[in-house]
Design a protein around this motif. Structure first.
Motif, short mmCIF file in Angstrom:
data_model
loop_
_atom_site.label_atom_id
_atom_site.label_comp_id
_atom_site.label_asym_id
_atom_site.label_seq_id
_atom_site.Cartn_x
_atom_site.Cartn_y
_atom_site.Cartn_z
N TYR A 49 0.86 -1.18 0.00
CA TYR A 49 0.00 0.00 0.00
C TYR A 49 0.90 1.23 0.00
CZ TYR A 49 -3.46 -3.38 1.62
OH TYR A 49 -4.27 -4.47 1.74
N VAL A 93 3.55 0.63 2.86
CA VAL A 93 3.25 -0.38 3.87
C VAL A 93 3.17 -1.72 3.17
CG1 VAL A 93 1.58 -1.18 5.59
CG2 VAL A 93 2.01 1.26 5.32
N LEU A 105 2.44 -5.82 3.74
CA LEU A 105 1.90 -6.89 4.60
C LEU A 105 2.36 -8.23 4.04
CD1 LEU A 105 -1.79 -5.68 5.00
CD2 LEU A 105 0.04 -5.48 6.68
N ILE A 113 4.20 -6.63 9.37
CA ILE A 113 3.83 -5.41 8.65
C ILE A 113 5.10 -4.57 8.59
CG2 ILE A 113 2.95 -4.37 10.79
CD1 ILE A 113 0.99 -2.75 9.05
N GLU A 164 -8.42 -2.27 4.86
CA GLU A 164 -7.81 -3.54 4.45
C GLU A 164 -6.64 -3.91 5.37
OE1 GLU A 164 -6.67 -3.86 0.33
OE2 GLU A 164 -8.56 -2.99 -0.35
N ILE A 165 -5.79 -2.95 5.66
CA ILE A 165 -4.64 -3.20 6.54
C ILE A 165 -5.12 -3.60 7.93
CG2 ILE A 165 -2.69 -2.09 7.73
CD1 ILE A 165 -2.33 -0.40 5.13
N ARG A 166 -6.06 -2.85 8.46
CA ARG A 166 -6.58 -3.13 9.82
C ARG A 166 -7.20 -4.52 9.89
NH1 ARG A 166 -11.27 0.42 12.84
NH2 ARG A 166 -11.15 -0.66 14.84
N TYR A 193 -6.64 -7.11 7.96
CA TYR A 193 -5.60 -8.12 7.78
C TYR A 193 -4.84 -8.36 9.09
CZ TYR A 193 -1.77 -10.70 5.60
OH TYR A 193 -0.86 -11.68 5.27
#
Length: 148
Positions: free
Chosen positions: A4, A13, A15, A20, A97-99, A101
């Motif tokens: 990202y 970022v 993942l 992370i 999406e990050i949160r 995941y």
């Protein structure tokens, strides 16, 4: 692996299955030197997630708390800017999406921890059985309880 990019903050970022990674410009003088470069946080280090949605005139943030020091057996968390993402409304989808995941990875880790804990307990009960401290019936009862 998924990447990202947050253009305003010059942040990438990444993942992957176990961590992370925050990548900020090594030569970016707008940020503190401790935040420059690459910072990798393993999911099993994360103690909590702080989150604030962006408002009309205010940016949002998501921050991943990791252990700091072990003071008399107590783990305290450390909130570092290097483990945070500041974002605006048009970046909200990436943050979601990050949160999601990371939260899923944390849940998976807790399930694995509880499973390994049950196996350890079962081995301890087996030792007690082998030492004739508990009966076969007591062992079988605990075994059923732990393997549910």
């Amino acid at each position: 692996m998924k990447e990202y990019r947050f253009k305003e903050n010059k942040l990438k970022v990444i993942l992957d299955d176990e961590s992370i990674v925050f990548v900020r410009g090594k030569n970016d003088l707008k940020i503190h030197k401790s935040m420059r470069g690459e910072n990798k946080v393993f999911f099993n280090q994360i103690l909590g997630i702080k989150y604030q949605e962006p408002a009309l005139l205010k940016k949002g943030f998501i921050q991943f708390s990791i252990p700091r020091t072990n003071i008399v057996g107590v783990v305290r968390s450390m909130d570092q800017g290097a483990n945070a993402i500041v974002f605006n409304k048009n970046e909200q989808e990436m943050i979601n999406e990050i949160r999601n995941y990371v939260e899923n990875k944390l849940r998976e880790s807790k399930v694995t921890d509880s499973e390994s804990s049950s196996i350890k307990m079962l081995k301890e009960y087996k030792e007690l059985l082998d030492m004739d401290i508990i009966t076969q019936d007591e062992f079988e009862s605990k075994k059923k309880e732990l393997l549910k």
